[in-house]
Design an enzyme around this catalytic site. Structure first.
Site, mmCIF file in Angstrom:
data_model
loop_
_atom_site.group_PDB
_atom_site.id
_atom_site.type_symbol
_atom_site.label_atom_id
_atom_site.label_comp_id
_atom_site.label_asym_id
_atom_site.label_seq_id
_atom_site.Cartn_x
_atom_site.Cartn_y
_atom_site.Cartn_z
ATOM 1 N N ARG A 1 13.477 -0.217 6.121
ATOM 2 C CA ARG A 1 12.305 0.510 5.189
ATOM 3 C C ARG A 1 11.506 -0.199 4.378
ATOM 4 N NH1 ARG A 1 14.083 6.378 4.903
ATOM 5 N NH2 ARG A 1 13.193 6.478 2.830
ATOM 6 N N LYS B 1 2.074 -9.147 10.815
ATOM 7 C CA LYS B 1 1.802 -8.034 10.010
ATOM 8 C C LYS B 1 1.208 -8.690 8.472
ATOM 9 C CE LYS B 1 1.510 -4.152 7.998
ATOM 10 N NZ LYS B 1 0.772 -3.278 8.614
ATOM 11 N N TRP C 1 11.769 0.369 -3.486
ATOM 12 C CA TRP C 1 10.574 -0.239 -3.083
ATOM 13 C C TRP C 1 9.663 0.280 -4.300
ATOM 14 C CZ3 TRP C 1 5.209 0.293 -1.398
ATOM 15 C CH2 TRP C 1 5.014 -0.678 -0.813
ATOM 16 N N CYS D 1 11.969 3.957 -0.686
ATOM 17 C CA CYS D 1 13.267 3.489 -1.197
ATOM 18 C C CYS D 1 14.358 4.165 -0.386
ATOM 19 C CB CYS D 1 13.543 3.956 -2.606
ATOM 20 S SG CYS D 1 12.209 3.593 -3.755
ATOM 21 N N ASN E 1 14.057 8.690 -5.776
ATOM 22 C CA ASN E 1 13.077 8.437 -4.738
ATOM 23 C C ASN E 1 11.870 9.022 -5.262
ATOM 24 O OD1 ASN E 1 14.275 6.520 -3.086
ATOM 25 N ND2 ASN E 1 14.233 7.749 -1.278
ATOM 26 N N GLY E 2 10.717 8.397 -5.232
ATOM 27 C CA GLY E 2 9.354 9.223 -5.344
ATOM 28 C C GLY E 2 8.721 8.955 -6.574
ATOM 29 N N HIS F 1 -30.474 -1.938 21.099
ATOM 30 C CA HIS F 1 -31.075 -3.225 21.109
ATOM 31 C C HIS F 1 -30.294 -4.125 21.591
ATOM 32 C CE1 HIS F 1 -33.864 -1.691 18.097
ATOM 33 N NE2 HIS F 1 -32.930 -0.917 17.403
ATOM 34 N N GLU G 1 -6.155 -4.071 19.009
ATOM 35 C CA GLU G 1 -4.896 -4.524 18.682
ATOM 36 C C GLU G 1 -3.505 -4.304 19.149
ATOM 37 O OE1 GLU G 1 -4.896 -3.277 14.188
ATOM 38 O OE2 GLU G 1 -3.630 -5.156 13.947
ATOM 39 N N LYS H 1 -7.983 -0.922 16.155
ATOM 40 C CA LYS H 1 -6.722 -0.681 16.593
ATOM 41 C C LYS H 1 -6.648 -0.470 18.001
ATOM 42 C CE LYS H 1 -4.900 -0.203 13.391
ATOM 43 N NZ LYS H 1 -5.915 -0.753 12.497
ATOM 44 N N GLU I 1 -12.962 0.457 12.646
ATOM 45 C CA GLU I 1 -11.659 0.469 12.253
ATOM 46 C C GLU I 1 -11.004 1.019 13.610
ATOM 47 O OE1 GLU I 1 -9.261 -0.804 10.611
ATOM 48 O OE2 GLU I 1 -7.520 0.282 11.345
#
Ligand code: AGP
Length: 608
Positions: A27, A603, A74, A2, A100-101, A503, A487, A484, A480
């Site tokens: 944000r 995104k 948020w 937030c 916040n939090g 193989h 990407e 990255k 993964e």
């Protein structure tokens, strides 16, 4: 996360704080609100949606206050709507609070205050905090003392900003983990959750440290610790321009989000770890976990790779048969779905069309559904039967980093929860809780490999192809890490279980080919040492990623990156992604790539 803003001085305070909130829009948020002093008393205006909705309401009100606080939320607790937006009043309306939090003990406080006759308007933990502050704000107690006493009763990660009508010349703020920055002006002073909101007004700032309470008036700012002891702030002048300030001084959001991961782990765990047991709220009733005979994890891209980690975990720890499907394939393969199966949808955005379509198919077949989602109130989060939020904060960079770690962590917590509910003798939940409690520090230590990864990226800057290999959980992370690099640096990769190389893929090894080998799992290191020899015999250069207690792989690798051993095989494997995220970032940086918005990618892929 937030956005927070506060102003006291001779300007139109509401205009200033709304401008500050606008500068924090990058944000991500889903509602906004403002509180100010008016002739009728404390006034709060707040709206779900974008800042424009709030500005329209404020325009009608035409406030002329000299003190105001504002917030962009948020959502982590409670849907993004007008009631859950901040600021919140206490029971008597004497204070307005933004926060916040996450407050971990808010439920027990809320129950206690409700029994005492308090009435709450929202579902949020923040409103509970407002009531606690209001209760402390008795006759003869200063606002700063009331806040100091209140935060001593709250557990978790939070930042507060508070104003009252009784003491109109004050703003009080307090911090315990959620960032707060103070801005120094001439006859005016400022508060914000991030430096960009201050820069148009002042470059003289000070960071409010954890466990501090600050009193902000138009003439000055003072601070004290939670024990009441006065402390000196350490103002400094910000040299950043606004664009780099939005990235916290990092050059790209991707690097900022990689470095946020220790805090993301803390946020992800907040409120979910008891001393002896898991406390995952909002899940199915306990008996359901005795009934579920299979798990199908359905996701795309990075979220799919998190799903693979979930499969390895559920099958190894819980002996629970688990399949992982690409969402885009799921619907077209007429999947076999047992009536007692659970469909788990992993998604950062919660809006991925392929995953949403797969979810709707499962619902048509009356399969239980669980979401592991980052964006509160997103489509997937709304349509699943139960949802576990990853609480990673907004992820701006297209390449997912912190969300992946948070997804894998929530899968780990879910595994511990299931083991606890089923009282599985072979699973030491307390040991798992201990390992995960130390994870933020382990991630922080893994980030110290940044310069080693910079060196590796410089060395292999022009690599035409990079191998990513591993066995077991390391094979999942290899996928993964490879994604990255593809990407953000546009480097072709070959990723597969290390044992699969001979193989076919081994044919691609040439003199100087870089092969990244994940070796965090002790039971596969002997075999991996052989795979490393096979690669080196054909000219491959092996970068081994292993734990600090490994005595084998460092001796056979050409380069090695050592991460801390966490005491848990799953967390060790997951931790190895951190240096590889950094490696991909620096490969992209040195190759002059765009990084935060890679070519051809979005995104959130909201089309099938
Ligand atoms: C990962 O870095 C990519 N951004 C992409 O693979 C992403 O993970 C995928 O599109 C799934 O998105 P979701 O988690 O929002 O559903």
């Amino acid at each position: 996360m937030c956005g927070i803003a506060g102003y006291i001085g001779q300007r139109n305070a509401v205009e200033v704080v709304l401008d500050q909130i606008e500068r924090l829009e990058y944000r991500g948020y889903d509602s906004t609100g403002v509180a100010f002093q008016s002739p009728e008393g404390l006034k709060v205006l707040k709206r779900a949606g974008k800042l424009g909705q709030l500005r329209a309401v404020v325009a009608d009100e035409r406030p002329e206050a000299f003190v105001a606080i504002a917030h962009s939320r948020w959502a982590t607790h409670g849907a993004p709507n007008d009631l859950n937006a901040h600021p919140h009043f206490d029971q008597e309306g004497t204070v307005a609070v933004i926060h916040n939090g996450i407050i971990e003990n808010y439920l027990e406080i809320k129950e206690e205050l409700t029994r005492a006759g308090h009435v709450f308007q929202s579902e949020t933990d923040s409103e509970v905090a407002a009531h606690v502050i209001g209760l402390e704000y008795g006759e003869g107690i200063s606002l700063e003392e009331a806040v100091r006493r209140a935060v001593g009763k709250l557990e978790g990660a939070f930042g507060f900003v508070v104003i009252s009508m009784r003491e109109p010349g004050k703003i009080v703020c307090s911090r315990n983990a959620s960032p707060l920055v103070l801005g120094f002006g001439e006859g005016e002073n400022f508060i914000a959750s991030d430096i960009p909101a201050l820069l148009p007004y002042t470059r003289r700032v000070a960071i409010l440290d954890n466990d501090m309470v600050a009193l902000v008036t138009k003439d000055g700012i003072s601070a004290m610790r939670s024990d009441g002891q006065a402390v000196e702030l350490a103002p400094f002048d910000v040299e950043w321009d606004i664009a780099s300030a939005e990235k916290g001084g990092f050059e790209h959001f991707m690097l900022k989000e990689i470095h946020e991961q220790p805090d993301v782990v803390r946020q992800c765990l907040a409120g979910r770890l008891g001393q002896e047991e898991m406390t995952l709220l909002g899940l199915f009733s306990d008996h359901v976990w005795h009934d579920i005979d299979r798990v199908n994890i359905i996701a795309c891209g990075t979220a799919y790779h998190a799903g693979l980690m979930g499969k390895t975990l559920f099958e190894k720890m819980l002996r629970l048969p688990t399949d992982v499907y690409f969402s885009s394939e799921f619907r077209y393969n007429d999947p076999l779905l047992s009536p007692k199966s659970l469909a788990v949808f992993v998604s950062q955005s919660g809006e991925t069309a392929d995953s949403l379509a797969a979810l709707r198919l499962c619902k048509e077949r009356r399969i239980r559904t669980l979401g592991i989602v980052n964006v509160v109130g997103s489509s997937i989060a709304r349509e699943v039967d139960r949802v576990l939020y990853t609480q990673a904060g907004p992820e701006v960079s297209v390449a997912s980093t912190k969300a992946y770690v948070a997804q894998c962590l929530v899968l780990y917590l879910l595994g511990l929860h299931i083991a606890q509910v089923k009282e599985m003798p072979g699973v030491d939940v307390r040991k798992g809780l201990k390992a995960v409690r130390g994870y933020p520090d382990a991630v922080q230590e893994a980030l110290e490999l940044e310069s080693a990864m910079q060196e590796a990226a410089k060395k292999f800057l022009d690599a035409p192809l990079v191998f990513f290999l591993g066995r077991g959980a390391d094979a999942n992370v290899a996928l993964e890490a490879a994604l990255k690099l593809k990407e953000v640096a546009y480097v072709p990769t070959q990723e597969c279980p290390a044992g699969e190389m001979k193989h076919g893929p081994l044919a691609l090894i040439e003199e100087g080919t870089l092969a990244v080998v994940g070796a965090t799992q002790a039971n596969t290191r002997d075999k991996l040492a052989s795979n490393i020899s096979e690669l080196q015999a054909r000219g491959g250069h092996v970068l081994g990623i292993t734990t600090k207690d490994d005595g084998l792989i460092p001796g056979v690798s050409d380069t090695v990156a050592k991460i801390p051993a966490t005491g848990d095989w799953y967390l060790d494997a997951l931790l190895s992604v951190v240096p590889l995220q950094l490696f991909s970032y620096y490969m992209a940086l040195y190759r002059g790539c765009e990084i935060d918005q890679p070519r051809n990618l979005a995104k959130s892929v909201t089309v099938e």
